[in-house]
Design a protein around this motif. Sequence first.
Motif, short mmCIF file in Angstrom:
data_model
loop_
_atom_site.label_atom_id
_atom_site.label_comp_id
_atom_site.label_asym_id
_atom_site.label_seq_id
_atom_site.Cartn_x
_atom_site.Cartn_y
_atom_site.Cartn_z
N MET A 86 0.25 14.65 57.62
CA MET A 86 1.33 13.66 57.57
C MET A 86 0.78 12.33 57.12
N ALA A 87 1.45 11.69 56.17
CA ALA A 87 1.00 10.42 55.64
C ALA A 87 2.12 9.40 55.73
N ALA A 88 1.76 8.15 55.93
CA ALA A 88 2.76 7.08 56.01
C ALA A 88 3.08 6.58 54.60
N GLN A 89 4.13 5.79 54.49
CA GLN A 89 4.53 5.23 53.21
C GLN A 89 4.45 3.71 53.27
N ASN A 90 4.11 3.12 52.16
CA ASN A 90 4.07 1.66 52.08
C ASN A 90 5.49 1.12 51.92
N PHE A 91 5.76 0.02 52.61
CA PHE A 91 7.05 -0.67 52.49
C PHE A 91 6.78 -2.00 51.81
N ASN A 92 7.22 -2.12 50.55
CA ASN A 92 6.89 -3.29 49.74
C ASN A 92 7.98 -4.35 49.84
N MET A 93 7.60 -5.54 49.44
CA MET A 93 8.54 -6.66 49.42
C MET A 93 9.63 -6.37 48.38
N PRO A 94 10.92 -6.27 48.81
CA PRO A 94 11.97 -5.94 47.84
C PRO A 94 12.42 -7.18 47.07
N ALA A 95 13.00 -6.95 45.90
CA ALA A 95 13.60 -8.02 45.11
C ALA A 95 15.10 -8.03 45.40
N LEU A 96 15.56 -9.06 46.05
CA LEU A 96 16.95 -9.13 46.46
C LEU A 96 17.85 -9.74 45.40
N SER A 97 17.27 -10.17 44.30
CA SER A 97 18.06 -10.68 43.17
C SER A 97 17.25 -10.43 41.90
N PRO A 98 17.89 -10.39 40.76
CA PRO A 98 17.15 -10.11 39.52
C PRO A 98 16.09 -11.14 39.19
N THR A 99 16.27 -12.37 39.65
CA THR A 99 15.31 -13.43 39.33
C THR A 99 14.30 -13.69 40.44
N MET A 100 14.35 -12.93 41.51
CA MET A 100 13.46 -13.18 42.65
C MET A 100 12.06 -12.66 42.32
N THR A 146 5.71 2.48 56.91
CA THR A 146 6.73 3.25 57.62
C THR A 146 6.35 4.71 57.65
N ALA A 147 6.98 5.45 58.55
CA ALA A 147 6.75 6.89 58.69
C ALA A 147 8.09 7.57 58.85
N ASP A 148 8.07 8.91 58.74
CA ASP A 148 9.30 9.67 58.90
C ASP A 148 9.63 9.82 60.37
N PRO A 149 10.93 10.07 60.67
CA PRO A 149 11.30 10.25 62.08
C PRO A 149 10.57 11.44 62.70
N GLY A 150 10.06 11.26 63.90
CA GLY A 150 9.36 12.32 64.61
C GLY A 150 7.87 12.37 64.34
#
Length: 404
Positions: free
Chosen positions: A1-15, A78-82
Amino acid sequence: MAAQNFNMPALSPTMTEGNIATWKVKEGDSFVAGDVLLEIETDKAQMDVEAQDDGVLAKIIQGDGSKAVQVGSRIAVTADPGDDLSSLEIPAEDTSAPKKDAPKEAPKQESQSAPKQETTSKPAQSSSSTGASKSGGKAQKQTYPLYPSVQHLLKENGLPKEEADKIPATGPNGRLLKGDVLAYLGRIEGNYASESAKRIGKLAHLDLSNIKVAAPKETPAKKPAAALEETLPIEEITVELALPISFKAVVETQKRVQESIGVFLPISTFIARAAELANEDLPKSKTAKPSADELFNAVLGLDKVAGKKASRGHFIPQVTSLAPTTLGPARITSVKQPDIFDILGGKKPAARPAPARLVGGAERVVGPVNVFSINVPKGDEKRGQIFLQRVKSVLEAEPGRLVV
């Protein structure tokens, strides 16, 4: 089981970067799709980041208050539930995330080694393959004039106008949009536009399945007059006062004035002048609010020295003329005089009543009765009675005072 990276999202096209205000989920907490994970601040607004899938927050890389976090850089794991967090392997950070200064440095390096057109197209081609697969658009020749925002992005990042034909376009009729260029440069996810459209469509749907029709409100029962009177303010409760007044003296005065000086004064003039005279110096109303002068005198104690309190009234009487009243015949009874022979014979006869006789015909008719009435606030009954008594006194006893 491996975790996943949670990256900084872009909340607008110019962000391009943002600040992490607070994390709403702590390390080790589970979350479901739609939960708010954190709040991100930009130079324009403060927005919530919602989870797209169910999962567990394994580790927070960028904590509360982190400043100038680049879009695409890792901020959590982040990881999957369980999943067992103790046995998870933390993945390495994705080094392919764009840096803030990378677009500005690329033109300088390219100008030294190769022509500008050739070098700038190579990194764009590598990213266009992933952008096309995620965004769902395809690269095609731009027959329409480019949008000003698209031209600005191309010029800012050192891309020629011919490069626009190689960028997957998702606009209407295959037009290139600003978000397509940002996805091509790696500033935002390639599927950002489609995901945003889905999210907006979901939020735009108003679910009325749990709405129930409200029950009709019950009309309040009418309160009886006594209960209604208790709920009204004392100044709004009025009492009607009435007094019968004869116009006999007024009519006689009216005739004398007309015969002597030839002027006819209507009865309404006598009533108006009598009311004006009766309103002078009435007892002070109990419901009237004190004036500024009266309050000042009360503070100095002058209200006790002033003597009897009086004020001018504003009563206007209502006159009602009742119909003539018909009474029964007036009977006068008399005692029969004793007979003269009974007196001479020493006999004392008993007095017997004589038959009654009618006076003034079979019936008597009483003239019309004029009733003066006024409405006064509750508590001012005495003040109103004094007014009516003054009007009665003037009209019945001294109507001559009202001529001059």
